[in-house]
Design an enzyme around this catalytic site. Structure first.
Site, PDB file in Angstrom:
ATOM      1  N   LYS A 191     -11.473  -2.754   4.033  1.00  0.00           N
ATOM      2  CA  LYS A 191     -11.355  -3.375   2.930  1.00  0.00           C
ATOM      3  C   LYS A 191     -12.185  -4.776   3.270  1.00  0.00           C
ATOM      4  O   LYS A 191     -13.075  -4.611   4.134  1.00  0.00           O
ATOM      5  CB  LYS A 191      -9.844  -4.065   2.571  1.00  0.00           C
ATOM      6  N   ASP A 230      -3.788  -2.895  -2.813  1.00  0.00           N
ATOM      7  CA  ASP A 230      -4.197  -4.219  -2.569  1.00  0.00           C
ATOM      8  C   ASP A 230      -2.868  -5.067  -2.167  1.00  0.00           C
ATOM      9  O   ASP A 230      -3.028  -6.346  -2.032  1.00  0.00           O
ATOM     10  CB  ASP A 230      -4.945  -4.895  -3.787  1.00  0.00           C
ATOM     11  N   ARG A 261      -7.523  -4.939   7.225  1.00  0.00           N
ATOM     12  CA  ARG A 261      -6.507  -5.825   6.858  1.00  0.00           C
ATOM     13  C   ARG A 261      -5.123  -5.434   7.707  1.00  0.00           C
ATOM     14  O   ARG A 261      -4.118  -6.329   7.749  1.00  0.00           O
ATOM     15  CB  ARG A 261      -5.902  -5.312   5.278  1.00  0.00           C
ATOM     16  N   GLY A 265     -16.904  -5.201  -3.594  1.00  0.00           N
ATOM     17  CA  GLY A 265     -16.883  -3.668  -3.497  1.00  0.00           C
ATOM     18  C   GLY A 265     -17.031  -2.978  -4.838  1.00  0.00           C
ATOM     19  O   GLY A 265     -17.777  -2.090  -4.872  1.00  0.00           O
ATOM     20  N   ARG A 308      -6.828 -11.730   0.154  1.00  0.00           N
ATOM     21  CA  ARG A 308      -5.401 -11.378   0.066  1.00  0.00           C
ATOM     22  C   ARG A 308      -4.787 -11.767   1.321  1.00  0.00           C
ATOM     23  O   ARG A 308      -3.739 -11.890   1.236  1.00  0.00           O
ATOM     24  CB  ARG A 308      -5.433  -9.829  -0.385  1.00  0.00           C
ATOM     25  N   ARG A 333     -19.077  -2.496   4.503  1.00  0.00           N
ATOM     26  CA  ARG A 333     -18.172  -1.431   3.905  1.00  0.00           C
ATOM     27  C   ARG A 333     -18.866  -0.281   3.724  1.00  0.00           C
ATOM     28  O   ARG A 333     -19.879  -0.166   3.506  1.00  0.00           O
ATOM     29  CB  ARG A 333     -17.560  -2.325   2.811  1.00  0.00           C
ATOM     30  N   LYS A 387      -8.520  -8.396 -11.995  1.00  0.00           N
ATOM     31  CA  LYS A 387     -10.089  -8.304 -11.442  1.00  0.00           C
ATOM     32  C   LYS A 387     -10.656  -6.869 -11.671  1.00  0.00           C
ATOM     33  O   LYS A 387     -11.854  -6.778 -12.307  1.00  0.00           O
ATOM     34  CB  LYS A 387      -9.823  -8.534  -9.973  1.00  0.00           C
ATOM     35  N   SER A 388      -9.977  -5.889 -11.525  1.00  0.00           N
ATOM     36  CA  SER A 388     -10.491  -4.522 -11.620  1.00  0.00           C
ATOM     37  C   SER A 388     -10.798  -4.116 -12.977  1.00  0.00           C
ATOM     38  O   SER A 388     -12.023  -3.775 -13.229  1.00  0.00           O
ATOM     39  CB  SER A 388      -9.538  -3.489 -11.324  1.00  0.00           C
ATOM     40  N   SER A 445      -9.538   6.799  -4.281  1.00  0.00           N
ATOM     41  CA  SER A 445     -10.330   5.663  -4.421  1.00  0.00           C
ATOM     42  C   SER A 445     -10.740   5.419  -6.045  1.00  0.00           C
ATOM     43  O   SER A 445     -11.565   6.413  -6.262  1.00  0.00           O
ATOM     44  CB  SER A 445     -11.537   5.676  -3.491  1.00  0.00           C
TER      45      SER A 445
HETATM   46  C1  S3P Z   1     -10.505  -1.361  -6.919  1.00  0.00           C
HETATM   47  C2  S3P Z   1      -9.990  -0.226  -6.286  1.00  0.00           C
HETATM   48  C3  S3P Z   1      -9.405  -0.321  -4.872  1.00  0.00           C
HETATM   49  C4  S3P Z   1      -8.926  -1.604  -4.467  1.00  0.00           C
HETATM   50  C5  S3P Z   1     -10.107  -2.652  -5.096  1.00  0.00           C
HETATM   51  C6  S3P Z   1     -10.203  -2.786  -6.601  1.00  0.00           C
HETATM   52  C7  S3P Z   1     -11.071  -0.996  -8.311  1.00  0.00           C
HETATM   53  O1  S3P Z   1     -10.470  -0.004  -3.852  1.00  0.00           O
HETATM   54  O2  S3P Z   1      -8.595  -1.868  -3.343  1.00  0.00           O
HETATM   55  O3  S3P Z   1      -9.617  -4.176  -4.855  1.00  0.00           O
HETATM   56  O4  S3P Z   1     -11.486  -2.042  -9.021  1.00  0.00           O
HETATM   57  O5  S3P Z   1     -11.617   0.074  -8.572  1.00  0.00           O
HETATM   58  P1  S3P Z   1     -10.686   1.623  -3.616  1.00  0.00           P
HETATM   59  O6  S3P Z   1     -10.819   2.065  -4.758  1.00  0.00           O
HETATM   60  O7  S3P Z   1     -11.719   1.290  -2.710  1.00  0.00           O
HETATM   61  O8  S3P Z   1      -9.189   1.710  -2.872  1.00  0.00           O
END
Ligand code: S3P
Length: 442
Positions: free
Chosen positions: A340, A313, A344, A94, A386, A122, A22-23, A167
């Site tokens: 989140k 995650d 969670r 997010g 999740r 958020r 996903k990221s 983050s």
């Molecule tokens: C992500 C970073 C994480 C993760 C999210 C995806 C990303 O969040 O929890 O599911 O793709 O950069 P944070 O950067 O807010 O910790």
């Protein structure tokens, strides 16, 4: 609202693949859109979250063709986008909102980013503050820096930003904005978070610099259009890895999965808990490979400090592993989980308790005394993908039937989760079993 009904699963003896990360899928679309030509993205995750990024980029004038379900052709616009005609809907994502905020900060027009009820709660100050220092005008229409965000971008100044949170979303928002600033923008984080943005910038021939916990990028560069392959998502694989890890005679092989070391904390935790794991890594832009896991009677562990961003995650599913292990597991320094898709820590504690586990919630973590047999229960997903998937796995180990309500949220990250779950709930056939003996031990 759709519900899942789950019963105890047989021993796992199989191999599988998980959908794209996903990221990385989000970032591939964004970097490709900023590049100087067409980019083919293979292995893309066509989930709601990533499609929100596709929608956001399309609303900025980017042509994105869907060649097949997991292949996109993104026509890069050299980072010069057109003003959106309406608001940009980030849905539940997010990553879409925070990373797009970085890109939009560098565009000479006004845009408005909105999200669903969960995303609207958020915190966004973490990106508003650095992007404002760089010169963007950002108004949060929600309370205390919450969405919707109205961004008036323009000429940006570079920034040397010391982030108070580990983050990847904050780091990436600032680095992406830095691509539009004159000079060198850098981000220093308190502990290492996932480094996909840096790796992808490198792959698209923008040369970021990395020194310790600081990453820098020089603005004014255009990413070079290239083909990119997205590996499978280790965070999706984590559900099946735990399901296999917690069954003493099971054996599972996950192929084509991303093994970036800023994301594989889940493997390290499962090894500490007693699972045997072997992996083969083939480094491309992102390390990709095969993981084989053999189950065991798991034992409790401690998860804290610098390891937290690496398993951020995976904590819901690792909490399920902890409930299935013997002994105590202490998770701390994980206060970020409260902001989140849902809180969670509260959701995991409530659902584990409903299944009969012994769990205490602390301000920034959980204490779980494992080993109490789990029983089926009716559990809410809290609208969080999740949580739904972690407790579906818990249901595979419970006496009686487990019902998970509100499961459509899994479409944000793993649309085919239930199909794989059904496969694992059936007895393995001879054809599905495989013995792999050549992988080096982790
Ligand atoms: C992500 C970073 C994480 C993760 C999210 C995806 C990303 O969040 O929890 O599911 O793709 O950069 P944070 O950067 O807010 O910790």
């Amino acid at each position: 609202m759709s519900d899942w009904k789950i019963r105890r699963a047989p021993t796992i003896q199989t191999e599988l693949e998980v959908p794209g990360d996903k990221s990385i899928s989000h970032r591939a679309v964004m970097l490709a859109a900023m590049s100087n030509g067409p980019c083919v993205i293979k292995g893309f995750l066509p989930s709601e979250d990533c499609m929100a990024t596709v929608g956001a980029m399309r609303s900025l004038g980017v042509a994105i063709e869907v060649a097949d379900e997991t292949t996109l052709i993104v026509h890069g616009m050299r980072g010069v986008f057109t003003a959106p005609t309406g608001e940009i809907d980030c849905g539940n994502s997010g990553t879409t909102m925070r990373l797009m905020a970085g890109i939009l900060a560098g565009q000479p027009f006004r845009s408005r980013l909105v999200g669903d009820a969960s995303l609207s709660k958020r915190p966004m100050r973490r990106v508003i503050e650095p992007l404002t220092k760089m010169g963007a005008k950002i108004t949060a229409e929600g309370k205390d820096g919450r969405p919707p965000l109205v961004i008036e971008g323009g000429k940006l100044k570079p920034l040397q930003f010391v982030s108070p949170v580990a983050s990847a979303q904050v780091k990436s928002a600032v680095l992406l904005a830095g691509m539009f600033a004159k000079g060198k923008t850098s981000v220093t984080e308190p502990t290492q978070s996932r480094d996909h943005t840096e790796r992808m910038l490198e792959y698209f021939l923008v040369r970021p610099q990395k020194q310790g916990l600081t990453v820098s990028v020089f603005g004014g560069q255009t990413p070079e259009s290239r083909e990119f392959r997205v590996p499978g998502d280790i965070s999706s694989a984590a559900f099946w890895l735990v399901a296999a890890a917690a069954q003493p005679r099971s054996r599972l092989l996950v192929k084509n999965v991303g093994l970036n070391e800023t994301r594989t904390g889940v493997l390290a935790v499962l090894v500490r808990m007693g699972a045997a794991i072997r992996e083969v890594i083939d480094a491309q832009a992102e390390p990709i490979g095969v993981v084989e896991i053999q189950g065991a009677r798991l034992k409790g562990t401690e998860i804290k400090g610098a390891e937290i961003p690496n398993v951020i995650d995976e904590i819901p599913i690792l909490a399920v592993a902890a409930a299935l292990a013997h002994g105590k597991t202490v998770i701390s320094d994980a206060g970020e989980l409260r902001v989140k898709e849902t809180d969670r820590l509260a959701a995991v504690a409530m659902n584990l308790r409903l299944m009969g586990a012994q769990v205490a919630e602390t301000e920034d973590g959980l204490e779980i005394i494992g080993g109490t047999p789990l029983h089926g229960a009716r559990l809410d997903s809290f609208g969080d993908h999740r949580i739904a998937m972690a407790f579906a796995v818990a249901g595979m180990f419970a006496e009686g039937e487990t019902t998970i309500t509100g499961t459509e949220c899994v479409n944000t990250s793993y649309p085919n989760f239930y199909a794989t779950l059904e496969k694992l709930l059936k007895q393995p056939t001879e054809a599905q079993t495989r013995v792999i003996t050549s992988l080096p031990t982790r």
